[in-house]
Design a protein around this motif. Structure first.
Motif, PDB file in Angstrom:
ATOM      1  N   PRO A 185      -4.339  16.972 -33.589  1.00  0.00           N
ATOM      2  CA  PRO A 185      -5.208  15.954 -34.167  1.00  0.00           C
ATOM      3  C   PRO A 185      -6.558  15.864 -33.465  1.00  0.00           C
ATOM      4  O   PRO A 185      -6.659  16.055 -32.249  1.00  0.00           O
ATOM      5  N   LEU A 186      -7.577  15.568 -34.235  1.00  0.00           N
ATOM      6  CA  LEU A 186      -8.871  15.143 -33.715  1.00  0.00           C
ATOM      7  C   LEU A 186      -8.927  13.618 -33.796  1.00  0.00           C
ATOM      8  O   LEU A 186      -8.266  13.015 -34.649  1.00  0.00           O
ATOM      9  N   ASN A 202      -3.746  11.774 -38.511  1.00  0.00           N
ATOM     10  CA  ASN A 202      -4.743  10.710 -38.430  1.00  0.00           C
ATOM     11  C   ASN A 202      -4.121   9.333 -38.276  1.00  0.00           C
ATOM     12  O   ASN A 202      -4.662   8.462 -37.583  1.00  0.00           O
ATOM     13  N   VAL A 243      -9.736  10.098 -34.919  1.00  0.00           N
ATOM     14  CA  VAL A 243     -10.232   9.528 -36.165  1.00  0.00           C
ATOM     15  C   VAL A 243     -10.404   8.023 -36.038  1.00  0.00           C
ATOM     16  O   VAL A 243     -11.308   7.438 -36.608  1.00  0.00           O
ATOM     17  N   ASN A 295      -9.904   8.265 -42.557  1.00  0.00           N
ATOM     18  CA  ASN A 295     -11.321   8.604 -42.714  1.00  0.00           C
ATOM     19  C   ASN A 295     -11.631   9.017 -44.155  1.00  0.00           C
ATOM     20  O   ASN A 295     -12.580   9.744 -44.412  1.00  0.00           O
ATOM     21  N   VAL A 321      -4.406  11.738 -28.906  1.00  0.00           N
ATOM     22  CA  VAL A 321      -5.016  13.060 -29.032  1.00  0.00           C
ATOM     23  C   VAL A 321      -4.681  13.936 -27.827  1.00  0.00           C
ATOM     24  O   VAL A 321      -4.288  15.101 -27.971  1.00  0.00           O
ATOM     25  N   ARG A 325      -7.545  22.493 -34.779  1.00  0.00           N
ATOM     26  CA  ARG A 325      -7.756  21.042 -34.675  1.00  0.00           C
ATOM     27  C   ARG A 325      -8.349  20.533 -35.973  1.00  0.00           C
ATOM     28  O   ARG A 325      -9.333  21.087 -36.447  1.00  0.00           O
ATOM     29  N   ARG A 371      -6.672   7.761 -31.583  1.00  0.00           N
ATOM     30  CA  ARG A 371      -7.426   8.211 -30.399  1.00  0.00           C
ATOM     31  C   ARG A 371      -6.557   8.298 -29.153  1.00  0.00           C
ATOM     32  O   ARG A 371      -6.713   9.205 -28.334  1.00  0.00           O
ATOM     33  N   ASP A 427      -9.062  16.901 -38.695  1.00  0.00           N
ATOM     34  CA  ASP A 427      -9.175  15.455 -38.850  1.00  0.00           C
ATOM     35  C   ASP A 427      -8.931  15.028 -40.293  1.00  0.00           C
ATOM     36  O   ASP A 427      -9.312  13.922 -40.693  1.00  0.00           O
ATOM     37  N   ASP A 428      -8.283  15.892 -41.079  1.00  0.00           N
ATOM     38  CA  ASP A 428      -8.079  15.594 -42.502  1.00  0.00           C
ATOM     39  C   ASP A 428      -6.609  15.505 -42.890  1.00  0.00           C
ATOM     40  O   ASP A 428      -6.290  15.505 -44.074  1.00  0.00           O
TER      41      ASP A 428
END
Length: 251
Positions: A155-156, A206, A158, A66, A165, A198, A162, A200-201
């Motif tokens: 993890p969230l 990711n 991204v 992302n 998660v 949590r 998916r 997403d970076d």
């Protein structure tokens, strides 16, 4: 060639000189029948000992699903100079030895503590190529000295991650519970909730297609946490607790 740079493209980093890598760091497969027989585990010792000397390598941007982030970082250290890369290397080798004794096939994302990298994306790729049942990235935090405690990072979604998660959340809870019970370390009170955060970076999460989490084992800038993390006996306790977390998740 920069020492250790060649490991950026390998499935598992190996020391260039024969005998220079501790036996516990080699990906040699199962150590025998045991409770984790047939399970594949990837352990990612955060950072690397040569990173700080080669910013031209570790500062190179890589795609993390992302956006772009640095290939890697040098990590933090205690006030007494005990480096995060040395801490993560020690705990990871202790953990790998215990998991292999239980029958798991274990791969580390780097084969020594004097190289450069690999990039966060390659660390994720190592777990993906191994089709790991679970992956754990081991770190020490560098927060304000007044903050203390540990937390597990989940993890969230991204994109490509998916599908992992939900199982990663279960892995993270198992690691958190075992670590808290085994070490007595408190949950970090300065971020996340109940020892879980949590994000997403993080490229290691990711870009993963296998269940994966990070653990910040304590705050290396806090005097109390640093004293524990600098103790070989306590690092052994940390590794034992993490091994129990893997077993609770995988069995």
């Amino acid at each position: 060639m920069i020492a250790g740079l060649a490991c950026l493209g390998l499935v598992a980093c190996h020391a260039s000189a024969a005998g220079s890598e501790p036996p516990a760091a080699r990906s040699v497969g199962s150590a025998g029948a045991g409770r984790l027989s047939g399970k594949v585990i990837v352990i990612d010792p955060g950072h690397n000992g040569g990173n700080a000397a080669h910013p031209e390598v570790i500062n190179k941007p890589v795609w993390v699903g992302n956006g772009r982030k640095a290939c890697n970082t040098a990590g933090t250290a205690t006030a007494d100079g005990y480096a995060e890369h040395a801490f993560t290397w020690d705990v990871s080798n202790r953990l790998a030895k215990m998991l292999r004794a239980r029958g798991a096939e274990v791969t580390l994302t780097r084969g020594g503590d004097s190289g450069v990298g690999p990039c966060v994306t390659e660390r994720a790729a190592i777990g993906n190529r191994a089709h790991a049942d679970a992956a754990l990235s081991i770190h020490g935090d560098g927060a304000a000295a007044s903050k203390h405690g540990f937390h597990v990072i989940l993890p969230l979604p991204v994109g490509r991650n998916r599908g992992i998660v939900a199982p990663s959340a279960r892995l993270g809870e198992a690691i958190r519970d075992a670590y808290r019970s085994g070490t007595g370390m408190p949950y970090a009170g300065y971020l996340g909730k109940d020892g879980l955060d949590r994000r997403d970076d993080l490229g290691g999460l990711n870009m993963s297609t296998v269940p994966a989490v990070f653990i910040e084992c304590g705050n290396m800038k806090n005097a109390g946490d640093a004293a524990r993390m600098s103790s070989a006996a306590f690092r052994q306790l940390m590794a034992e607790s993490l091994a129990e977390g893997f077993e609770n998740y995988l069995r």
